[in-house]
Design an enzyme around this catalytic site. Sequence first.
Site, PDB file in Angstrom:
ATOM      1  N   ASN A 249      -1.782   4.036 -13.424  1.00  0.00           N
ATOM      2  CA  ASN A 249      -1.288   4.513 -12.126  1.00  0.00           C
ATOM      3  C   ASN A 249      -0.758   5.936 -12.226  1.00  0.00           C
ATOM      4  OD1 ASN A 249      -1.370   2.487  -9.828  1.00  0.00           O
ATOM      5  ND2 ASN A 249      -0.678   1.206 -11.536  1.00  0.00           N
TER       6      ASN A 249
ATOM      7  N   ILE B 299      16.483  -0.844 -13.052  1.00  0.00           N
ATOM      8  CA  ILE B 299      17.088   0.468 -12.815  1.00  0.00           C
ATOM      9  C   ILE B 299      18.582   0.263 -12.527  1.00  0.00           C
ATOM     10  CG2 ILE B 299      17.062   2.517 -11.330  1.00  0.00           C
ATOM     11  CD1 ILE B 299      14.548   2.233 -12.995  1.00  0.00           C
TER      12      ILE B 299
ATOM     13  N   HIS C 176       3.866  -2.894  -7.245  1.00  0.00           N
ATOM     14  CA  HIS C 176       3.859  -4.274  -7.754  1.00  0.00           C
ATOM     15  C   HIS C 176       2.491  -4.891  -7.469  1.00  0.00           C
ATOM     16  CE1 HIS C 176       5.690  -8.047  -9.029  1.00  0.00           C
ATOM     17  NE2 HIS C 176       5.013  -8.619  -8.053  1.00  0.00           N
TER      18      HIS C 176
ATOM     19  N   ASP D  49      12.112  -6.049  -7.234  1.00  0.00           N
ATOM     20  CA  ASP D  49      11.057  -6.314  -6.241  1.00  0.00           C
ATOM     21  C   ASP D  49      11.564  -6.720  -4.863  1.00  0.00           C
ATOM     22  OD1 ASP D  49       9.204  -5.838  -8.300  1.00  0.00           O
ATOM     23  OD2 ASP D  49       9.218  -7.927  -8.915  1.00  0.00           O
TER      24      ASP D  49
HETATM   25  C1  GAR Z   1       0.362  -2.286 -12.654  1.00  0.00           C
HETATM   26  O1  GAR Z   1      -0.507  -3.316 -12.298  1.00  0.00           O
HETATM   27  C2  GAR Z   1       1.668  -2.403 -11.864  1.00  0.00           C
HETATM   28  O2  GAR Z   1       1.485  -2.871 -10.558  1.00  0.00           O
HETATM   29  C3  GAR Z   1       2.395  -3.410 -12.700  1.00  0.00           C
HETATM   30  O3  GAR Z   1       2.153  -3.023 -14.022  1.00  0.00           O
HETATM   31  C4  GAR Z   1       0.848  -2.443 -14.095  1.00  0.00           C
HETATM   32  C5  GAR Z   1       0.983  -1.120 -14.791  1.00  0.00           C
HETATM   33  O4  GAR Z   1      -0.299  -0.609 -15.076  1.00  0.00           O
HETATM   34  N1  GAR Z   1       3.807  -3.426 -12.387  1.00  0.00           N
HETATM   35  C6  GAR Z   1       4.507  -4.553 -12.371  1.00  0.00           C
HETATM   36  O5  GAR Z   1       4.039  -5.639 -12.667  1.00  0.00           O
HETATM   37  C7  GAR Z   1       5.964  -4.369 -11.968  1.00  0.00           C
HETATM   38  N2  GAR Z   1       6.554  -5.626 -11.617  1.00  0.00           N
HETATM   39  P1  GAR Z   1      -0.461   0.896 -15.559  1.00  0.00           P
HETATM   40  O6  GAR Z   1       0.528   1.115 -16.696  1.00  0.00           O
HETATM   41  O7  GAR Z   1      -1.894   0.965 -16.046  1.00  0.00           O
HETATM   42  O8  GAR Z   1      -0.206   1.789 -14.391  1.00  0.00           O
END
Ligand code: GAR
Length: 236
Positions: free
Chosen positions: A17, A100, A116, A157
């Site tokens: 992301n 946080i 999320h 969340d």
């Molecule tokens: C993503 O799918 C994000 O939505 C999730 O972790 C992944 C990170 O991927 N976040 C959560 O689950 C937060 N509760 P990335 O490191 O490749 O961006």
Amino acid sequence: MSEPLRVGVLASGSGSNLQALLDRFNLGDDPSARVVLVVGSRPGIRALDRAREAGVRAEVLPATVQNSEEDPEGDEAFLLRRLGAVDVQLVVLAGYLRLIPASVVRAFWGRMINIHPALLPSFGGHGMYGRRVHEAVIDRGCKVSGVTIHFVSEEYDRGPIVAQWPIPVMEDDDSDALAARVLRVEHRLLPAVVSGIARGRLSLSSAGRAEWVPPLCGAETFRAGPDDDVTTRKDG
Ligand code: GAR
């Protein structure tokens, strides 16, 4: 256009992301925002390499803080100092797994968002991240999952929802297949939301609701079909 919105990204893992943000704002041609700082919750994660490869300052929580799992206040001084030092205006939690601290939430209230990988308020909360979320969605027999971006509050969340995008769960999905479909949408939705914020389209009402003018990122705006058929009529 005015100066780009200064974005700080907090990450704990792969950072795909983060890469979507870097590709649009730092390496691409959208001048509305710029990632100026990446904080990793531990050393050696891919997100930190992605930041450095894009020429963005990358920092890691100090070892003493990384090890204080039960004491989120240990993060407080570091985050406030580092985010403040480079004048971060918007904080993006992109796969960041630590809570946080309340003082940091207050300092960035309405200016800190989290992505999320499900449709909150379902399948969120402490311990619900990454693969665990997708496994729970599949175990429950859900036919629809999705992506939620929300303002960060003092609870995991639970902050005001900023944007959502529904995604179908297919009969033969395992958590990897669902995660991949969800991530493809995350990589489109997150930059669109940051760009919208940078352009002043999002506000937080006195009732604590996130409001877009004009509207953005509701089920009426986005359509997601199976696999690569992830389409949008407009994504800001
Ligand atoms: C993503 O799918 C994000 O939505 C999730 O972790 C992944 C990170 O991927 N976040 C959560 O689950 C937060 N509760 P990335 O490191 O490749 O961006």
